[in-house]
Design a protein around this motif. Sequence first.
Motif, short mmCIF file in Angstrom:
data_model
loop_
_atom_site.label_atom_id
_atom_site.label_comp_id
_atom_site.label_asym_id
_atom_site.label_seq_id
_atom_site.Cartn_x
_atom_site.Cartn_y
_atom_site.Cartn_z
N ASP A 119 -68.44 29.20 46.03
CA ASP A 119 -68.37 30.58 46.51
C ASP A 119 -69.06 30.79 47.86
O ASP A 119 -68.87 31.83 48.50
CB ASP A 119 -68.93 31.55 45.47
CG ASP A 119 -70.33 31.20 45.00
OD1 ASP A 119 -70.97 30.34 45.65
OD2 ASP A 119 -70.79 31.75 43.99
N ALA A 120 -69.85 29.82 48.32
CA ALA A 120 -70.52 29.96 49.61
C ALA A 120 -69.83 29.15 50.72
O ALA A 120 -70.31 29.13 51.85
CB ALA A 120 -71.98 29.53 49.50
N TYR A 150 -74.37 21.79 41.15
CA TYR A 150 -73.54 22.95 40.83
C TYR A 150 -73.89 23.53 39.48
O TYR A 150 -74.45 22.85 38.61
CB TYR A 150 -72.05 22.64 40.94
CG TYR A 150 -71.51 21.59 39.99
CD1 TYR A 150 -71.20 21.89 38.67
CD2 TYR A 150 -71.25 20.30 40.44
CE1 TYR A 150 -70.68 20.94 37.81
CE2 TYR A 150 -70.72 19.34 39.59
CZ TYR A 150 -70.44 19.66 38.29
OH TYR A 150 -69.93 18.71 37.45
N ASP A 151 -73.53 24.79 39.34
CA ASP A 151 -73.72 25.56 38.11
C ASP A 151 -72.40 25.51 37.34
O ASP A 151 -71.37 25.93 37.86
CB ASP A 151 -74.09 26.99 38.50
CG ASP A 151 -74.31 27.90 37.31
OD1 ASP A 151 -73.83 27.59 36.21
OD2 ASP A 151 -74.96 28.96 37.50
N PHE A 201 -65.74 26.39 40.87
CA PHE A 201 -65.83 25.46 41.99
C PHE A 201 -64.63 24.53 41.97
O PHE A 201 -63.94 24.39 40.94
CB PHE A 201 -67.14 24.66 41.94
CG PHE A 201 -67.22 23.69 40.79
CD1 PHE A 201 -66.70 22.41 40.88
CD2 PHE A 201 -67.84 24.06 39.60
CE1 PHE A 201 -66.78 21.52 39.81
CE2 PHE A 201 -67.92 23.19 38.52
CZ PHE A 201 -67.39 21.91 38.63
N MET A 202 -64.41 23.84 43.08
CA MET A 202 -63.47 22.71 43.18
C MET A 202 -64.23 21.53 43.75
O MET A 202 -65.05 21.69 44.66
CB MET A 202 -62.28 23.06 44.07
CG MET A 202 -61.39 24.16 43.53
SD MET A 202 -60.01 24.55 44.66
CE MET A 202 -59.04 23.04 44.52
N PHE A 262 -81.32 25.99 42.13
CA PHE A 262 -80.16 25.22 41.69
C PHE A 262 -78.85 25.91 42.08
O PHE A 262 -77.85 25.79 41.37
CB PHE A 262 -80.24 24.95 40.19
CG PHE A 262 -81.44 24.13 39.83
CD1 PHE A 262 -81.48 22.78 40.12
CD2 PHE A 262 -82.54 24.71 39.25
CE1 PHE A 262 -82.59 22.02 39.83
CE2 PHE A 262 -83.66 23.96 38.95
CZ PHE A 262 -83.69 22.60 39.23
N LYS A 263 -78.86 26.60 43.18
CA LYS A 263 -77.62 27.20 43.65
C LYS A 263 -76.66 26.08 44.07
O LYS A 263 -77.08 25.01 44.53
CB LYS A 263 -77.90 28.12 44.84
CG LYS A 263 -78.45 27.42 46.07
CD LYS A 263 -78.72 28.41 47.19
CE LYS A 263 -79.24 27.69 48.43
NZ LYS A 263 -79.52 28.62 49.53
#
Length: 338
Positions: free
Chosen positions: A115-116, A129-130, A135-136, A165-166
């Motif tokens: 998302d960033a 990643y969370d 995500f991809m 942990f972003k």
Amino acid sequence: MPVSTPPTHGGPVLRAPAGDCRTSRFSTAQAPLAQRLDLWEEYNEQALFGLRCSTLSERSLLATQTNLELGRIRLTHISGNDHVIERAPENIRRNPVDAVMLCLLLEGKAFFYHDAGCETLTAGEAVVYDANRPFMYGFSTDMRQVIIEVPRTVLRELEVREEYFKPRVLHIAGSPAATHAAATATAVLGAFRNPAEDTAELETNVLELFSLVTGDPGAAPSLAYLAAARGYIRANLGSPDLSLARVARAVGISERHLTRVFTDAGTTPAKYVLETRLARARELLAAPGLAAASITEVAASVGFVSAAHFSRTFRHQYGCTPREARHFPPGSPDAGPA
């Protein structure tokens, strides 16, 4: 983390209990090409988390995954050809996983879209990643990686700050964190090869390395620094200059701190370097495929400049000369002390 039911088709799934850990393995190698992607998604839905998978390869997806569940964390090793995985919102709704993943890319080139933004990475770098955020994660080449999955409940127990942990790529090549990442990968891969009866120390070690790689400022990393230093030493045994300063610089701590870490483990950096050189030399001398290598060549391969010094030190350690060790390999009655 319950062990899931394996897919009903495709490659073999092997499980073997070992102490407090459980393993599972799945490969698409024996599956029909038309079913490989579906089977990979099915296995991951059950063993890791739900995802979509796609590839442009004519071979479809040719991949293997091994999972090792410890008491609180899960370790995963994946190798495969080029492909893309996507953790879509519907996957998250259907199968939420409240955990943070650290992916250490061992081979290949990849991109991480979250998302960033979108970031690229190469072997030796990492992704955090969370699992509950879309995500991809794609690979443009053949790839290999290890993943450490840590539930948020464990992170809260360790009092790790959530924002640390972003989702992001860790561009760590050439930094001390790269040494920590390499040590983490070595520990994980070693656990797959030889599952330990007592996994508590392994779990603690991996968690501390996890904190070091991700940069958690609250980490208490004595075991992790020790593992990183040992890994760096083993990877550079052929270098004569494995000085205290060099190892400390690679690990990212002061010489005094590194000495204290080894002292707590009952040894010193210099003693560990010497004993590791000698142990590796003993293995090489016993290897049938290296019977033609001279003693000088063996000595040089483990960092000894002088063959005479190597022979004296080897005899002091093992009670026999390197030449004699070739006739009495480790484990034989006349091999001398271990």
